[in-house]
Structures are given as structure tokens and as C-alpha cells.
Scaffold this motif. Structure first.
Motif, PDB file in Angstrom:
ATOM      1  N   ASP A 171     -17.458  96.788 -75.397  1.00 49.35           N
ATOM      2  CA  ASP A 171     -18.278  96.984 -76.597  1.00 49.35           C
ATOM      3  C   ASP A 171     -19.099  98.266 -76.570  1.00 49.35           C
ATOM      4  O   ASP A 171     -19.846  98.533 -77.516  1.00 49.35           O
ATOM      5  N   MET A 172     -18.987  99.066 -75.543  1.00 48.70           N
ATOM      6  CA  MET A 172     -19.841 100.252 -75.428  1.00 48.70           C
ATOM      7  C   MET A 172     -19.570 101.255 -76.544  1.00 48.70           C
ATOM      8  O   MET A 172     -20.502 101.850 -77.079  1.00 48.70           O
ATOM      9  N   GLY A 202     -21.974 102.392 -79.939  1.00 49.93           N
ATOM     10  CA  GLY A 202     -22.395 103.789 -79.971  1.00 49.93           C
ATOM     11  C   GLY A 202     -22.961 104.284 -78.658  1.00 49.93           C
ATOM     12  O   GLY A 202     -23.623 105.319 -78.617  1.00 49.93           O
ATOM     13  N   GLN A 203     -22.700 103.587 -77.569  1.00 50.84           N
ATOM     14  CA  GLN A 203     -23.251 103.979 -76.276  1.00 50.84           C
ATOM     15  C   GLN A 203     -22.396 105.037 -75.576  1.00 50.84           C
ATOM     16  O   GLN A 203     -22.886 105.733 -74.693  1.00 50.84           O
ATOM     17  N   THR A 204     -21.119 105.142 -75.946  1.00 51.77           N
ATOM     18  CA  THR A 204     -20.256 106.190 -75.401  1.00 51.77           C
ATOM     19  C   THR A 204     -19.615 106.950 -76.560  1.00 51.77           C
ATOM     20  O   THR A 204     -19.417 106.409 -77.640  1.00 51.77           O
ATOM     21  N   SER A 205     -19.281 108.200 -76.295  1.00 50.79           N
ATOM     22  CA  SER A 205     -18.669 109.020 -77.346  1.00 50.79           C
ATOM     23  C   SER A 205     -17.170 108.788 -77.463  1.00 50.79           C
ATOM     24  O   SER A 205     -16.568 109.112 -78.482  1.00 50.79           O
ATOM     25  N   ARG A 263     -21.155 109.353 -66.205  1.00 51.27           N
ATOM     26  CA  ARG A 263     -22.443 109.703 -66.808  1.00 51.27           C
ATOM     27  C   ARG A 263     -22.709 108.871 -68.063  1.00 51.27           C
ATOM     28  O   ARG A 263     -23.815 108.371 -68.259  1.00 51.27           O
ATOM     29  N   GLU A 264     -21.677 108.749 -68.910  1.00 52.70           N
ATOM     30  CA  GLU A 264     -21.876 107.988 -70.149  1.00 52.70           C
ATOM     31  C   GLU A 264     -22.127 106.509 -69.881  1.00 52.70           C
ATOM     32  O   GLU A 264     -22.914 105.877 -70.570  1.00 52.70           O
ATOM     33  N   VAL A 265     -21.482 105.963 -68.868  1.00 56.70           N
ATOM     34  CA  VAL A 265     -21.678 104.545 -68.549  1.00 56.70           C
ATOM     35  C   VAL A 265     -23.008 104.349 -67.829  1.00 56.70           C
ATOM     36  O   VAL A 265     -23.706 103.367 -68.049  1.00 56.70           O
ATOM     37  N   MET A 266     -23.396 105.315 -66.977  1.00 56.38           N
ATOM     38  CA  MET A 266     -24.647 105.186 -66.229  1.00 56.38           C
ATOM     39  C   MET A 266     -25.869 105.289 -67.123  1.00 56.38           C
ATOM     40  O   MET A 266     -26.945 104.788 -66.760  1.00 56.38           O
ATOM     41  N   VAL A 267     -25.749 105.928 -68.266  1.00 58.79           N
ATOM     42  CA  VAL A 267     -26.888 106.004 -69.189  1.00 58.79           C
ATOM     43  C   VAL A 267     -27.292 104.598 -69.614  1.00 58.79           C
ATOM     44  O   VAL A 267     -28.468 104.297 -69.749  1.00 58.79           O
ATOM     45  N   VAL A 268     -26.301 103.736 -69.816  1.00 59.47           N
ATOM     46  CA  VAL A 268     -26.567 102.380 -70.291  1.00 59.47           C
ATOM     47  C   VAL A 268     -26.840 101.439 -69.128  1.00 59.47           C
ATOM     48  O   VAL A 268     -27.756 100.612 -69.182  1.00 59.47           O
ATOM     49  N   TYR A 269     -26.050 101.547 -68.063  1.00 62.27           N
ATOM     50  CA  TYR A 269     -26.187 100.613 -66.936  1.00 62.27           C
ATOM     51  C   TYR A 269     -26.824 101.284 -65.773  1.00 62.27           C
ATOM     52  O   TYR A 269     -26.348 101.712 -64.858  1.00 62.27           O
TER      53      TYR A 269
END
Length: 107
Positions: A65-66, A70-73, A101-107
Motif C-alpha cells: 500500500d505504500m 503516496g509514500q513512494t514515488s 531510502r523511500e521505504v526507510m522514510v516511512v519505516y
């Protein structure tokens, strides 16, 4: 038309080098050894694919669901095939930093 056939026959002369394999014992031993390890390599390949499949299913369930939120581009984990491709990129170290990097921003 005839010249095309002649050029085609000349191209097959390259395969004459394969006769060296049967004549030189060291080359023959190497070829026999390479063909004898194919079953073991196949088993290792399928074991690796099983491990990657397990991680692909797990990552798809955890992170699918990322992109929708809108959590990843890019949709890295929305479907199982996207996840396989993303895992292959990470294994090959191709753009793995941007994915992490994109996943680590959220988790």
C-alpha cells in the motif's frame, strides 16, 4: 541467392573449433565437468528462487500500500511481479539505495 548459401556455409566453419574439444583431453575434461554440475546448479537455482519467492510474498504483504498512500514515488511492492523485480534490483545492487531510502522514510 547462391551467394547467400555460400556465405551461410562459410559461417558454419566456425563450428570446426568444437572438434578441438574431442581431440584435446583437458578441454574434454572441462566440458564433461561443466555438464556434470548442471543438476546441482539447477537445484541451487530453484532453492534461491524459493527463498526469493518467500521474501517477495512477504514484502508484497507488508509494503503493497505504500504507493497508493503516496509514500513512494514508484510502485515497488504493489504486485508480486513488481516485488520480484525490486528484489532482483536489490540483489544486483542496482538502484537499491533509492528503494531503501523511500521505504526507510516511512519505516
Amino acid at each position: 541467392w547462391i551467394s547467400i548459401k555460400v556465405h551461410l556455409l562459410k559461417a558454419f566453419r566456425v563450428f570446426r573449433a568444437l572438434r578441438l574439444i574431442s581431440r584435446v583431453e583437458i578441454l574434454r575434461n572441462i566440458v564433461v565437468a561443466l555438464f556434470s554440475i548442471i543438476p546441482q546448479l539447477t537445484a541451487i537455482f530453484f532453492l534461491l528462487m524459493l527463498v526469493i519467492y518467500i521474501y517477495a510474498v512477504m514484502f508484497t504483504q507488508l509494503f503493497k500500500d505504500m504507493y497508493e498512500k503516496g509514500q513512494t514515488s514508484t510502485d515497488f511492492f504493489g504486485r508480486i511481479d513488481y516485488t520480484f523485480f525490486t528484489l532482483f534490483q536489490i540483489l544486483c545492487l542496482d538502484e537499491w539505495a533509492s528503494v531503501s531510502r523511500e521505504v526507510m522514510v516511512v519505516y
